[in-house]
Scaffold this motif. Structure first.
Motif, PDB file in Angstrom:
ATOM      1  N   PRO A   1       0.782  -1.224   0.064  1.00  0.00           N
ATOM      2  CA  PRO A   1       0.096  -0.159   0.008  1.00  0.00           C
ATOM      3  C   PRO A   1       0.678   1.251  -0.057  1.00  0.00           C
ATOM      4  N   GLU A   2       0.450   2.108  -0.680  1.00  0.00           N
ATOM      5  CA  GLU A   2       1.099   3.568  -0.908  1.00  0.00           C
ATOM      6  C   GLU A   2       0.033   4.663  -0.714  1.00  0.00           C
ATOM      7  N   PRO A   3       0.520   5.777  -0.006  1.00  0.00           N
ATOM      8  CA  PRO A   3      -0.465   7.073   0.006  1.00  0.00           C
ATOM      9  C   PRO A   3      -1.090   7.257  -1.417  1.00  0.00           C
ATOM     10  N   THR A   4      -2.044   8.066  -1.331  1.00  0.00           N
ATOM     11  CA  THR A   4      -2.736   8.474  -2.431  1.00  0.00           C
ATOM     12  C   THR A   4      -2.156  10.031  -3.004  1.00  0.00           C
ATOM     13  N   GLY A   5      -1.772  10.689  -1.859  1.00  0.00           N
ATOM     14  CA  GLY A   5      -0.942  11.861  -2.244  1.00  0.00           C
ATOM     15  C   GLY A   5      -1.884  13.002  -1.433  1.00  0.00           C
ATOM     16  N   VAL A   6      -2.358  13.995  -2.190  1.00  0.00           N
ATOM     17  CA  VAL A   6      -2.868  15.206  -1.422  1.00  0.00           C
ATOM     18  C   VAL A   6      -4.411  14.846  -1.349  1.00  0.00           C
ATOM     19  N   VAL A   7      -4.948  15.109  -0.060  1.00  0.00           N
ATOM     20  CA  VAL A   7      -6.483  14.815   0.373  1.00  0.00           C
ATOM     21  C   VAL A   7      -7.160  16.214   0.608  1.00  0.00           C
ATOM     22  N   ALA A   8      -8.099  16.442  -0.093  1.00  0.00           N
ATOM     23  CA  ALA A   8      -8.847  17.818   0.534  1.00  0.00           C
ATOM     24  C   ALA A   8      -9.958  16.867   1.226  1.00  0.00           C
ATOM     25  N   VAL A   9     -10.348  17.639   2.419  1.00  0.00           N
ATOM     26  CA  VAL A   9     -11.305  17.077   3.273  1.00  0.00           C
ATOM     27  C   VAL A   9     -12.094  18.235   3.722  1.00  0.00           C
ATOM     28  N   VAL A  10     -13.558  17.967   3.906  1.00  0.00           N
ATOM     29  CA  VAL A  10     -14.408  18.752   4.574  1.00  0.00           C
ATOM     30  C   VAL A  10     -14.855  18.178   5.905  1.00  0.00           C
ATOM     31  N   ALA A  11     -14.361  18.840   6.947  1.00  0.00           N
ATOM     32  CA  ALA A  11     -14.747  18.085   8.068  1.00  0.00           C
ATOM     33  C   ALA A  11     -16.037  18.186   8.487  1.00  0.00           C
ATOM     34  N   PRO A  12     -16.648  17.186   9.311  1.00  0.00           N
ATOM     35  CA  PRO A  12     -18.045  17.231   9.767  1.00  0.00           C
ATOM     36  C   PRO A  12     -18.467  18.546  10.555  1.00  0.00           C
ATOM     37  N   GLU A  13     -19.693  18.948  10.419  1.00  0.00           N
ATOM     38  CA  GLU A  13     -19.771  20.251  11.375  1.00  0.00           C
ATOM     39  C   GLU A  13     -19.908  19.796  12.692  1.00  0.00           C
ATOM     40  N   ARG A  14     -20.214  18.899  13.310  1.00  0.00           N
ATOM     41  CA  ARG A  14     -20.103  18.400  14.793  1.00  0.00           C
ATOM     42  C   ARG A  14     -20.092  16.979  14.691  1.00  0.00           C
ATOM     43  N   PRO A  15     -19.599  16.239  15.744  1.00  0.00           N
ATOM     44  CA  PRO A  15     -18.597  16.941  16.663  1.00  0.00           C
ATOM     45  C   PRO A  15     -17.618  17.632  16.358  1.00  0.00           C
ATOM     46  N   ALA A  16     -17.225  18.756  16.685  1.00  0.00           N
ATOM     47  CA  ALA A  16     -16.152  19.790  15.850  1.00  0.00           C
ATOM     48  C   ALA A  16     -14.930  19.307  16.288  1.00  0.00           C
TER      49      ALA A  16
ATOM     50  N   LEU B   1      -8.055   5.659   1.229  1.00  0.00           N
ATOM     51  CA  LEU B   1      -7.061   6.568   0.726  1.00  0.00           C
ATOM     52  C   LEU B   1      -5.556   6.011   0.280  1.00  0.00           C
ATOM     53  N   LEU B   2      -5.758   4.670   0.114  1.00  0.00           N
ATOM     54  CA  LEU B   2      -4.467   3.960  -0.152  1.00  0.00           C
ATOM     55  C   LEU B   2      -4.455   3.702  -1.550  1.00  0.00           C
ATOM     56  N   GLU B   3      -3.329   3.843  -2.306  1.00  0.00           N
ATOM     57  CA  GLU B   3      -2.957   3.058  -3.783  1.00  0.00           C
ATOM     58  C   GLU B   3      -2.099   1.605  -3.457  1.00  0.00           C
ATOM     59  N   THR B   4      -2.356   0.673  -4.226  1.00  0.00           N
ATOM     60  CA  THR B   4      -1.846  -0.666  -4.121  1.00  0.00           C
ATOM     61  C   THR B   4      -0.717  -0.502  -5.436  1.00  0.00           C
ATOM     62  N   LYS B   5       0.496  -0.712  -5.097  1.00  0.00           N
ATOM     63  CA  LYS B   5       1.461  -0.840  -5.972  1.00  0.00           C
ATOM     64  C   LYS B   5       2.096  -2.200  -6.033  1.00  0.00           C
ATOM     65  N   THR B   6       2.146  -2.868  -7.178  1.00  0.00           N
ATOM     66  CA  THR B   6       2.543  -4.262  -7.340  1.00  0.00           C
ATOM     67  C   THR B   6       3.709  -4.213  -8.054  1.00  0.00           C
ATOM     68  N   VAL B   7       4.576  -5.142  -7.505  1.00  0.00           N
ATOM     69  CA  VAL B   7       6.047  -5.208  -8.350  1.00  0.00           C
ATOM     70  C   VAL B   7       6.268  -6.782  -8.588  1.00  0.00           C
ATOM     71  N   TRP B   8       6.776  -6.939  -9.726  1.00  0.00           N
ATOM     72  CA  TRP B   8       7.226  -8.439 -10.239  1.00  0.00           C
ATOM     73  C   TRP B   8       8.701  -8.383 -10.079  1.00  0.00           C
ATOM     74  N   HIS B   9       9.225  -9.455 -10.013  1.00  0.00           N
ATOM     75  CA  HIS B   9      10.655  -9.601  -9.586  1.00  0.00           C
ATOM     76  C   HIS B   9      11.117 -11.285  -9.952  1.00  0.00           C
ATOM     77  N   PRO B  10      11.979 -11.537 -10.771  1.00  0.00           N
ATOM     78  CA  PRO B  10      12.328 -12.943 -11.018  1.00  0.00           C
ATOM     79  C   PRO B  10      12.930 -13.372 -10.050  1.00  0.00           C
ATOM     80  N   LYS B  11      12.451 -14.673  -9.642  1.00  0.00           N
ATOM     81  CA  LYS B  11      13.177 -15.665  -8.740  1.00  0.00           C
ATOM     82  C   LYS B  11      14.573 -15.863  -9.202  1.00  0.00           C
ATOM     83  N   GLY B  12      15.752 -15.907  -8.263  1.00  0.00           N
ATOM     84  CA  GLY B  12      16.874 -16.386  -8.624  1.00  0.00           C
ATOM     85  C   GLY B  12      17.040 -17.942  -9.067  1.00  0.00           C
ATOM     86  N   VAL B  13      17.761 -18.236  -9.801  1.00  0.00           N
ATOM     87  CA  VAL B  13      18.035 -19.683 -10.327  1.00  0.00           C
ATOM     88  C   VAL B  13      18.873 -20.505  -9.261  1.00  0.00           C
TER      89      VAL B  13
END
Length: 274
Positions: A130-145, A262-274
Motif C-alpha cells: 500500500p502507498e499513499p494517494t497524495g494530497v487529500v482535500a477534506v470537508v470536516a463534519p460540522e459536529r462534533p467539532a 486513501l491508499l493505492e496498491t503498488k505491485t512489483v514483479w521480480h524474477p526468482k533467482g536460479v
C-alpha cells in the motif's frame, strides 16, 4: 480607572506549518474571537503546501509517522482544559485523544495487513504494497467539532497522505486550536493545512484543483453541493469519499475504511533467482 477594552484573539489559518492571515484580510466573529475567512487563493496556497510535504511525509518510516501521531495525542491530552473552555465536552476531547492513539498504532501495520506476496504461475515474485494517494482535500463534519475533525485527519495522514481541511464554519475554534497542537507536535509543516470560513468559497476550488488526488466530502450536508463537487473532482479522476449520514456515530469504532480508501496498491514483479 476606566474599564478595559477587551482584546479579541484573532485565529489565523494553518498552512505549511505556519499561521498566515487570509490574503483576503477578512474574518468573522465566533465566541468573541476573530476567525479568518479563507479565500480561493488561500485554498490554492494550502494545496501547494500539502504537495510540497508529500515526499517527506510519505517517505518517512511508518514507525516515525506513528510516533508523531502519538505525540499529537500527548499534546492534545495536555491541552484538554483549553478545549473544554472553548465548549468542547471533556468526553469528546478524551475520545479525540484515544482516536489519535488508535490510528498511531495502525501506522506500521498497514503494509502487513494490506500488502503481501501474491501467488503467480511462473518463476517470479509478485509483491503488493500500500502507498499513499497524495494530497487529500477534506470537508470536516460540522459536529462534533473536535472528534469529527480528528476522525477525518488522522486516517488520511497515518499512511503518508497530506491534507487540506475545510473546518466546520459554525464551530471553527476546535480546528484552529488543534492547529496549535499540531504545530508543536513534531508534525512536518504542510502535512495538515486547515482553512476556516465559508465552504462555498474554498471547497469548490479544492474539488477542481488538478493537484488534489482525493476528495473527502464527509462534512457536506447539502446534496446538490456534494454532486457539484463530485463533478468537479471527476476532471482529474479524484478518489471521492461520499458525505457521512447526518446520524453518523462518531464515537463508534472507526474501522479501517477511511484509511484503506486513501491508499493505492503498488505491485512489483521480480524474477526468482536460479
Amino acid at each position: 480607572m476606566s474599564e478595559r477594552v477587551a482584546v479579541r484573539k484573532t485565529y489565523k489559518l494553518f498552512v505549511g506549518g505556519k499561521f498566515p492571515r487570509s490574503e483576503s484580510g477578512r474574518s468573522y466573529l465566533v465566541q468573541d474571537a476573530n476567525v479568518s475567512l479563507a479565500s480561493r487563493k488561500d485554498a490554492r496556497d494550502a494545496v501547494l503546501a500539502a504537495r510540497a510535504a508529500v515526499k517527506g511525509w510519505a517517505g518517512a518510516t511508518a514507525y516515525n509517522r506513528g510516533q508523531i501521531l502519538y505525540r499529537v495525542a500527548e499534546m492534545l491530552e495536555g491541552r484538554r482544559e483549553q478545549f473544554v473552555a472553548l465548549g468542547v465536552p471533556g468526553d469528546e476531547v478524551d475520545a479525540a485523544v484515544d482516536r489519535w492513539v488508535w490510528y498511531a498504532g495502525w501506522s506500521d501495520k498497514l503494509a502487513q495487513v494490506y500488502g503481501g506476496a501474491n501467488p503467480v504461475a511462473g518463476p517470479y515474485f509478485n509483491l503488493s504494497a500500500p502507498e499513499p494517494t497524495g494530497v487529500v482535500a477534506v470537508v470536516a463534519p460540522e459536529r462534533p467539532a473536535l472528534l469529527g475533525l480528528v476522525s477525518v485527519i488522522a486516517p488520511a495522514i497515518v499512511s503518508g497522505n497530506t491534507v487540506v481541511v475545510a473546518a466546520s464554519p459554525s464551530e471553527p475554534l476546535a480546528a484552529v486550536t488543534l492547529a496549535e497542537v499540531l504545530a508543536t507536535s513534531d508534525l512536518p509543516g504542510g502535512v495538515v493545512n486547515i482553512l476556516t470560513g465559508r465552504l462555498s468559497e474554498t471547497v469548490p476550488t479544492l474539488a477542481a484543483h488538478m493537484d488534489v488526488n482525493a476528495l473527502d466530502l464527509t462534512g457536506v450536508s447539502d446534496a446538490s453541493l456534494a454532486t457539484e463537487l463530485e463533478v468537479k473532482a471527476a476532471e482529474n479522476l479524484k478518489r471521492v469519499l461520499r458525505p457521512a449520514p447526518a446520524d453518523h456515530d462518531w464515537t463508534a469504532d472507526p474501522g479501517v475504511t477511511r484509511m484503506t480508501t486513501l491508499l493505492e496498491t503498488k505491485t512489483v514483479w521480480h524474477p526468482k533467482g536460479v
